[in-house]
Design a protein around this motif. Sequence first.
Motif, PDB file in Angstrom:
ATOM      1  N   UNK A  61      -8.663   2.188  11.210  1.00 49.46           N
ATOM      2  CA  UNK A  61      -7.964   0.723  11.741  1.00 49.46           C
ATOM      3  C   UNK A  61      -7.881   0.036  10.585  1.00 49.46           C
ATOM      4  N   UNK A  62      -8.313   0.355   9.303  1.00 58.57           N
ATOM      5  CA  UNK A  62      -7.846  -0.560   8.178  1.00 58.57           C
ATOM      6  C   UNK A  62      -6.278  -0.411   7.932  1.00 58.57           C
ATOM      7  N   UNK A  64      -4.178   0.952  10.624  1.00 59.83           N
ATOM      8  CA  UNK A  64      -3.281   0.527  11.825  1.00 59.83           C
ATOM      9  C   UNK A  64      -3.572  -0.672  12.415  1.00 59.83           C
ATOM     10  N   UNK A  65      -4.328  -1.557  12.014  1.00 60.45           N
ATOM     11  CA  UNK A  65      -4.463  -2.932  12.600  1.00 60.45           C
ATOM     12  C   UNK A  65      -3.623  -3.981  12.112  1.00 60.45           C
ATOM     13  N   UNK A  66      -3.382  -3.890  10.547  1.00 59.63           N
ATOM     14  CA  UNK A  66      -2.418  -5.039   9.906  1.00 59.63           C
ATOM     15  C   UNK A  66      -1.015  -4.341  10.535  1.00 59.63           C
ATOM     16  N   UNK A  67      -0.250  -5.630  10.268  1.00 61.00           N
ATOM     17  CA  UNK A  67       1.161  -5.749  10.625  1.00 61.00           C
ATOM     18  C   UNK A  67       1.988  -4.605  10.016  1.00 61.00           C
TER      19      UNK A  67
END
Lengths: 120, 152
Positions: A61-62, A64-67
């Motif tokens: 997620x580090x 996949x979460x940032x834009x």
Amino acid sequence: MPHPWIFLTAFIVGGLICVIGQLMLDLTKLTPAHVMTILVVSGAILDGLGWYDPLIQFAGAGATVPITSFGNALVHGAMAEAQQYGIIGLITGIFEVTSAGISAAIVFGFLTALIARARG
Amino acid sequence: MSIQLGNRQKQYQQFLKGRQPSRPFFRNSIRAFLAGGTTCLLGQGIQELFVHFFHMSEKMAGNPTVAILIMISALLTGLGVYDIFSQWAGAGSAVPVTGFANAITSAALEHKTEGYVVGIGSNMFKIAGPVIVFGVVAAFFVGLARYIILHI
């Protein structure tokens, strides 16, 4: 299966991508809109080079979460359909993967606007 | 800046220099790191929940995770909490996908009084629009380049 340190790498990589954005805001005269745009385009280019998937493997997620992952997902959708249907797939597939993000943002943004009042 | 500055403007620019407060970029970066990292940590936690309780693969769980984060962000924006958070976190709140949802929701909220169609509908993507436009255009050309390289 992700490696057991996935929570740690997600925290560090996600944090570092935000630091890059913060430094662009503080050390240059770019507006937030410019910084976000640069990050998204960077994500698209990194995926074009084949470097974004390894980052997701490493940071979960580090990455996949940032834009930046928005750019990555756009390229992924386009490439997947292009492989199936030829060059027209670039157009038909571009929103394939990012549908979740954009649809959720529109639906929940709209519902929130219906219920809540503007503040400040 | 492409505008030709006159003498007085140049003097004014000189006058401004040294009087502008320097931005505390170190403190801001630490905050962005902590806030952005925590958001991603939360995302990883939600993703693991999807993997364990809905038996999804890590890759499949990514999309619903983003949707949940966006829902939380829209809710917090409606409650006015996200704005307080972004005051503290700077880019740490803007760069994660939650910032994208915040941009859309706050634009919709701000223009609510102008009506549902002309207000909310027209202005929803006022802030988040550039990200989508440039993302899609970039993705098209990156995809095109890869397609040409792979097939020729």
